[in-house]
Design an enzyme around this catalytic site. Sequence first.
Site, PDB file in Angstrom:
ATOM      1  N   LYS A  97       2.170  -9.718  -8.654  1.00 41.26           N
ATOM      2  CA  LYS A  97       0.827  -9.295  -8.250  1.00 41.26           C
ATOM      3  C   LYS A  97       0.147  -8.742  -9.493  1.00 41.26           C
ATOM      4  O   LYS A  97       0.627  -7.775 -10.087  1.00 41.26           O
ATOM      5  CB  LYS A  97       0.919  -8.242  -7.153  1.00 41.26           C
ATOM      6  CG  LYS A  97      -0.415  -7.727  -6.648  1.00 41.26           C
ATOM      7  CD  LYS A  97      -0.241  -7.077  -5.285  1.00 41.26           C
ATOM      8  CE  LYS A  97      -1.507  -6.441  -4.773  1.00 41.26           C
ATOM      9  NZ  LYS A  97      -1.816  -5.171  -5.440  1.00 41.26           N
ATOM     10  N   LEU A 146       0.859  -1.186   0.000  1.00 43.25           N
ATOM     11  CA  LEU A 146       0.000   0.000   0.000  1.00 43.25           C
ATOM     12  C   LEU A 146       0.888   1.226   0.000  1.00 43.25           C
ATOM     13  O   LEU A 146       1.476   1.567   1.042  1.00 43.25           O
ATOM     14  CB  LEU A 146      -0.896   0.019   1.240  1.00 43.25           C
ATOM     15  CG  LEU A 146      -1.981  -1.054   1.363  1.00 43.25           C
ATOM     16  CD1 LEU A 146      -2.575  -1.056   2.773  1.00 43.25           C
ATOM     17  CD2 LEU A 146      -3.083  -0.836   0.320  1.00 43.25           C
ATOM     18  N   ASN A 161      -7.058 -11.534  -3.669  1.00 45.58           N
ATOM     19  CA  ASN A 161      -7.043 -10.156  -3.166  1.00 45.58           C
ATOM     20  C   ASN A 161      -8.243  -9.367  -3.691  1.00 45.58           C
ATOM     21  O   ASN A 161      -8.629  -9.511  -4.847  1.00 45.58           O
ATOM     22  CB  ASN A 161      -5.718  -9.486  -3.586  1.00 45.58           C
ATOM     23  CG  ASN A 161      -5.669  -7.989  -3.301  1.00 45.58           C
ATOM     24  OD1 ASN A 161      -5.431  -7.178  -4.192  1.00 45.58           O
ATOM     25  ND2 ASN A 161      -5.892  -7.595  -2.068  1.00 45.58           N
ATOM     26  N   CYS A 207      -0.817  -2.156 -10.445  1.00 41.64           N
ATOM     27  CA  CYS A 207      -1.163  -0.800  -9.992  1.00 41.64           C
ATOM     28  C   CYS A 207      -1.753   0.007 -11.156  1.00 41.64           C
ATOM     29  O   CYS A 207      -1.136   0.125 -12.211  1.00 41.64           O
ATOM     30  CB  CYS A 207       0.080  -0.103  -9.447  1.00 41.64           C
ATOM     31  SG  CYS A 207      -0.254   1.589  -8.965  1.00 41.64           S
ATOM     32  N   ARG A 267      -6.899  -2.293   2.035  1.00 45.20           N
ATOM     33  CA  ARG A 267      -7.628  -1.219   2.714  1.00 45.20           C
ATOM     34  C   ARG A 267      -8.233  -1.676   4.038  1.00 45.20           C
ATOM     35  O   ARG A 267      -8.344  -0.900   4.976  1.00 45.20           O
ATOM     36  CB  ARG A 267      -8.698  -0.662   1.778  1.00 45.20           C
ATOM     37  CG  ARG A 267      -8.089   0.088   0.602  1.00 45.20           C
ATOM     38  CD  ARG A 267      -9.078   0.306  -0.508  1.00 45.20           C
ATOM     39  NE  ARG A 267      -9.499  -0.949  -1.108  1.00 45.20           N
ATOM     40  CZ  ARG A 267     -10.395  -1.066  -2.071  1.00 45.20           C
ATOM     41  NH1 ARG A 267     -10.991   0.002  -2.525  1.00 45.20           N
ATOM     42  NH2 ARG A 267     -10.703  -2.248  -2.565  1.00 45.20           N
TER      43      ARG A 267
HETATM   44  C1  LIG Z   1      -3.689   3.591  -0.940  1.00 44.58           C
HETATM   45  C2  LIG Z   1      -3.362   2.370  -1.764  1.00 44.58           C
HETATM   46  C3  LIG Z   1      -2.045   2.136  -2.147  1.00 44.58           C
HETATM   47  C4  LIG Z   1      -1.738   1.000  -2.917  1.00 44.58           C
HETATM   48  N1  LIG Z   1      -0.429   0.765  -3.247  1.00 44.58           N
HETATM   49  C5  LIG Z   1      -0.097  -0.359  -3.947  1.00 44.58           C
HETATM   50  C6  LIG Z   1       1.261  -0.670  -4.241  1.00 44.58           C
HETATM   51  O1  LIG Z   1       2.197   0.051  -3.863  1.00 44.58           O
HETATM   52  N2  LIG Z   1       1.505  -1.817  -4.962  1.00 44.58           N
HETATM   53  C7  LIG Z   1       0.500  -2.647  -5.378  1.00 44.58           C
HETATM   54  O2  LIG Z   1       0.765  -3.667  -6.007  1.00 44.58           O
HETATM   55  N3  LIG Z   1      -0.792  -2.380  -5.089  1.00 44.58           N
HETATM   56  C8  LIG Z   1      -1.096  -1.268  -4.377  1.00 44.58           C
HETATM   57  N4  LIG Z   1      -2.405  -1.042  -4.033  1.00 44.58           N
HETATM   58  C9  LIG Z   1      -3.415  -2.072  -4.310  1.00 44.58           C
HETATM   59  C10 LIG Z   1      -3.571  -2.998  -3.091  1.00 44.58           C
HETATM   60  O3  LIG Z   1      -2.375  -3.691  -2.823  1.00 44.58           O
HETATM   61  C11 LIG Z   1      -4.701  -4.013  -3.296  1.00 44.58           C
HETATM   62  O4  LIG Z   1      -4.417  -4.811  -4.420  1.00 44.58           O
HETATM   63  C12 LIG Z   1      -6.060  -3.338  -3.516  1.00 44.58           C
HETATM   64  O5  LIG Z   1      -6.243  -2.269  -2.600  1.00 44.58           O
HETATM   65  C13 LIG Z   1      -7.214  -4.355  -3.361  1.00 44.58           C
HETATM   66  O6  LIG Z   1      -7.185  -4.936  -2.089  1.00 44.58           O
HETATM   67  P1  LIG Z   1      -8.148  -4.418  -0.881  1.00 44.58           P
HETATM   68  O7  LIG Z   1      -9.529  -4.428  -1.402  1.00 44.58           O
HETATM   69  O8  LIG Z   1      -7.896  -5.415   0.218  1.00 44.58           O
HETATM   70  O9  LIG Z   1      -7.683  -3.026  -0.531  1.00 44.58           O
HETATM   71  C14 LIG Z   1      -2.745   0.094  -3.305  1.00 44.58           C
HETATM   72  C15 LIG Z   1      -4.063   0.358  -2.918  1.00 44.58           C
HETATM   73  C16 LIG Z   1      -4.390   1.467  -2.155  1.00 44.58           C
HETATM   74  C17 LIG Z   1      -5.808   1.692  -1.740  1.00 44.58           C
END
Ligand SMILES: Cc1cc2nc3c(=O)[nH]c(=O)nc-3n(C[C@H](O)[C@H](O)[C@H](O)COP(=O)(O)O)c2cc1C
Length: 310
Positions: A140, A18, A201, A101, A226
């Site tokens: 990922k 994140l 995920n 991302c 999140r």
């Molecule tokens: C604030 C934020 C930052 C994130 N940063 C990354 C990151 O650096 N690398 C990545 O692969 N995914 C990133 N993601 C995606 C999350 O790792 C995850 O795949 C996505 O939020 C879905 O999962 P969740 O519903 O449990 O949040 C980010 C998501 C959020 C909301």
Amino acid sequence: MLKIADLTFNSPFILAPLAGYSDLPFRLLCKRYGAGYCVSEMISCHGLTYRQKKTSEMLLSTSEEQPVSFQLFGADPDIMADAAEIITTYGPDMIDINMGCPVKKVTKRGAGAALMSTPELAKQILEKVIAKTSVPVTVKIRSGSQSGQINAVSFAQMAEQMGAAAITVHGRTWKQGFTGLADRNIITEVKQAVSVPVIGNGDILSYSEGLDMMIETGCDGVMIGRGALGNPWVFSKKGKPNDLEAVLEGARQHLELIEQFLPVERMLGYIKNHISRYFKGFPGSSKIRQNIFSCGTVDELKNTVLRVNH
Ligand SMILES: Cc1cc2nc3c(=O)[nH]c(=O)nc-3n(C[C@H](O)[C@H](O)[C@H](O)COP(=O)(O)O)c2cc1C
């Protein structure tokens, strides 16, 4: 039990990468509360190879958080490989490659989720990165680039063939960003198509929802993003306590870890953002959050958090 390459984990629940959140203090906290392992914020391959100070600071780690995974992003196979070589010297247990991302800053250069639409390039990145590091490399991914172009299954098979040690699938397309609901069927399909561990995920907000995802899709682990913010208890069976005092204890531990490892005075806004999330849903939470955001110094913030229940 979740196993990736030769590593075994105490829990199949993993803290997601994140950006802006999953730094050392938060990873340590989530580990203490039961995460099997945590993934760092995405780290730029260019920042690493240029030896940028800010990028190197993102590699801060301690033995208490092991096993840990550092996540790399970029689109140039040679630079990604050089970055993987550098990152390996910092001693992570795994390297994860960000192919999911959707943020413009990342995708406009062909990195992150844009790699879902250029599997040949993703393949070269994997080949070169894996050749340059001794630690397991995971990827990922998303379900695809957009509806009608759902290619997670063939993409995951390619990654496995290239030597990826595990695959995390976020059940949304690149185009979807964070809208709509994560599709669990694609996680099931990927799980059935590869023999390396698959981590599901998307949208998991509690331990029991995570277990449901594992049963429904057959995935080997669940990554939580999140749902862990202001809630490291998501990694324990009991979940977030209803009792404000117990929640305060978590917030205070988080603050202590932040103070231990980060230059706090430069990061007041960041700290307020993290800490205010603990109180969501509690009676009087909007007032508590207002008090937190009005603090002008870290000491003021600490006193505010200490006084919350009094
Ligand atoms: C604030 C934020 C930052 C994130 N940063 C990354 C990151 O650096 N690398 C990545 O692969 N995914 C990133 N993601 C995606 C999350 O790792 C995850 O795949 C996505 O939020 C879905 O999962 P969740 O519903 O449990 O949040 C980010 C998501 C959020 C909301």
